[in-house]
Scaffold this active site. Structure first.
Site, PDB file in Angstrom:
ATOM      1  N   THR A 240       1.060  20.104   7.618  1.00 28.65           N
ATOM      2  CA  THR A 240       1.293  20.619   8.971  1.00 28.65           C
ATOM      3  C   THR A 240       1.866  22.034   8.972  1.00 28.65           C
ATOM      4  OG1 THR A 240       3.514  19.645   9.013  1.00 28.65           O
ATOM      5  CG2 THR A 240       1.707  18.299   9.858  1.00 28.65           C
TER       6      THR A 240
ATOM      7  N   GLY B 147     -12.676  13.305   4.570  1.00 34.10           N
ATOM      8  CA  GLY B 147     -11.717  14.343   4.918  1.00 34.10           C
ATOM      9  C   GLY B 147     -10.762  13.850   5.975  1.00 34.10           C
TER      10      GLY B 147
ATOM     11  N   TYR C 215      -5.308  12.915  -7.704  1.00 40.33           N
ATOM     12  CA  TYR C 215      -5.863  13.763  -6.644  1.00 40.33           C
ATOM     13  C   TYR C 215      -4.818  14.741  -6.130  1.00 40.33           C
ATOM     14  CZ  TYR C 215      -8.741  14.908  -2.580  1.00 40.33           C
ATOM     15  OH  TYR C 215      -9.501  15.561  -1.644  1.00 40.33           O
ATOM     16  N   SER C 216      -5.167  16.019  -6.105  1.00 43.58           N
ATOM     17  CA  SER C 216      -4.218  17.046  -5.678  1.00 43.58           C
ATOM     18  C   SER C 216      -4.956  18.181  -4.993  1.00 43.58           C
ATOM     19  CB  SER C 216      -3.441  17.584  -6.878  1.00 43.58           C
ATOM     20  OG  SER C 216      -2.654  18.702  -6.500  1.00 43.58           O
ATOM     21  N   ASN C 217      -4.537  18.491  -3.760  1.00 41.79           N
ATOM     22  CA  ASN C 217      -5.124  19.616  -3.034  1.00 41.79           C
ATOM     23  C   ASN C 217      -4.871  20.946  -3.727  1.00 41.79           C
ATOM     24  OD1 ASN C 217      -6.263  18.532  -0.391  1.00 41.79           O
ATOM     25  ND2 ASN C 217      -4.275  17.552  -0.459  1.00 41.79           N
TER      26      ASN C 217
ATOM     27  N   SER D 171      -6.310  10.925  13.104  1.00 45.46           N
ATOM     28  CA  SER D 171      -6.108  11.074  11.660  1.00 45.46           C
ATOM     29  C   SER D 171      -6.283   9.791  10.871  1.00 45.46           C
ATOM     30  CB  SER D 171      -4.696  11.633  11.395  1.00 45.46           C
ATOM     31  OG  SER D 171      -4.451  12.764  12.190  1.00 45.46           O
TER      32      SER D 171
ATOM     33  N   SER E  89     -10.965  17.431   3.686  1.00 46.48           N
ATOM     34  CA  SER E  89     -11.302  17.552   2.263  1.00 46.48           C
ATOM     35  C   SER E  89     -12.787  17.560   1.956  1.00 46.48           C
ATOM     36  CB  SER E  89     -10.630  16.428   1.466  1.00 46.48           C
ATOM     37  OG  SER E  89      -9.379  16.841   1.028  1.00 46.48           O
TER      38      SER E  89
END
Length: 382
Positions: A177, A335, A202-204, A361, A112
């Site tokens: 994934t 990120g 928060y949203s991608n 991760s 991110s």
């Protein structure tokens, strides 16, 4: 119930914002170099590395009026020179690493942190009057955001940049994934009702949409625009948008999922404009130093980027603040993508920057990140 500002829930995969809790078990006398090995021993990462830049050299554009821009249309007079961090002396650089499979020069996936690059491009376009932050999503992407109570006519570009659109995060379905196209990512999100509009969530999906807006406005992909406006002018030679390329450039180490499986090869379309970037420690320090030092945005638009009012203090535009126990506030992003966790933080003038990464991760001990930030940015007492 409002999301706590210091701890946000994160889908187990990709690059989502995770503001670390201020508490730490590392101890007040710790230094960054003594804490990096703890990312391996207590944080359970195979390898960890940190690169900090504490520069006192000059190079800032006067008044923040110059910003880096290579070949951009409608460039204001006097632009085109990367400054404010791009040419600073490296005398203040400090480096540490621990564990195996990781080194200073490695390329890695930045998750991110991509969002800071995307937000910078959007704000440059605003500075060029090619879009307005008050534009609706519908104006640029007509008919795309409709369904399950979502409506692009009611959402502004500002709401995407600040994560206040309420749009569902598509990676909560894909797990970060499954490679998907930008349109497929948006379609996944639009099968779910929105969260409360105007509240930070928060949203991608927000930044996938901003990538589509960049293409609509410029006629070029977000990757091309970021390369010509940021990567090339700042000479970020280790930074790239890999598209669908699954391998990392050399040199690189290995990347491991939480279960220990090797995930070095990864299709970046799991993230797209929300988390595709590949980079290096040195390039991230250079980028954030230049950005916060006024070398990429005019001063008005840098102030806009740092304004957290819309997100009620939680987030600016592609950046978020963390106030440390000593009272210092640092700005940056983190990120997380499969096999990689990265964090960059900097003082508001961009003169002091730290980036650390691990090649997995997750960090098992959540107190290590705030301890590292405090050790780097808080004055040390004898």
């Amino acid at each position: 119930m409002p999301i706590p500002r210091t701890l946000l829930a994160i889908p187990v995969s990709l690059a989502l914002l995770c503001l670390s809790p201020p508490a730490s078990r590392a101890g007040a006398a710790s230094t960054p170099n003594t804490l990096v090995p703890l990312l391996v021993t207590r944080g359970e990462a195979p390898g960890a590395a940190l690169l900090a830049l504490d520069g006192t050299g000059s190079g800032s554009a006067p008044g923040g009026t110059e910003y880096a821009q290579a070949g951009a249309d409608h460039a204001p007079a006097g632009t085109g020179r990367a400054s404010s961090g791009a040419d600073r002396a490296q005398a203040g650089t400090d480096y540490a690493q621990a564990g195996t499979g990781i080194s200073r020069a490695d390329h890695f996936r930045a998750g991110s942190i991509t969002k800071t690059f995307i937000a910078t491009v959007v704000l440059q376009l605003a500075a060029e009057h090619r879009l307005s932050l008050s534009d609706t999503v519908e104006q640029h992407l007509p008919g795309l955001v409709r369904g399950a109570g979502n409506d692009g006519r009611a959402l502004t570009l500002r709401s995407l940049l600040t994560h206040t659109s309420g749009l569902y995060d598509f990676t909560a379905v894909t797990g970060g994934t499954i490679p998907v196209s930008p349109l497929a990512a948006v379609r996944i999100a639009l099968t779910h009702p929105p969260a409360d509009r105007g509240r930070f969530s928060y949203s991608n999906t927000n930044y996938v949409l901003l990538g589509l807006v960049i293409r609509q406005v410029t006629g070029r992909s977000y990757a091309t625009e970021a390369e010509r406006r940021i990567i090339a002018p700042l000479r970020l030679t280790g930074t790239s948008f890999p598209g669908s390329r699954t391998t990392l450039p050399s040199p690189h180490g290995r990347a491991y999922a939480a279960d220990g499986s090797d995930v070095t090869d990864l299709d970046p379309r799991v993230a797209g404009a929300a988390g595709e970037l590949v980079t290096t420690l040195a390039d991230l320090d250079r980028f954030y130093s230049a950005l916060l030092g006024g070398g990429l945005l005019p001063s008005r638009w840098l102030r806009e980027m740092l304004n957290t009012r819309t997100a009620h203090g939680s987030y600016g535009m592609g950046l978020f603040p963390v106030r440390l126990p000593c009272g210092t506030t640092v700005w940056g992003h983190n990120g997380r993508i499969s096999g990689s966790y990265v964090r960059t933080a900097a003082t508001v003038d961009g003169r002091h920057v730290l980036t650390f990464r691990v090649n997995t991760s997750e960090i098992a001990d959540p107190g290590l990140e705030p301890a590292l930030l405090a050790a780097e940015f808080c004055p040390r007492t004898s």
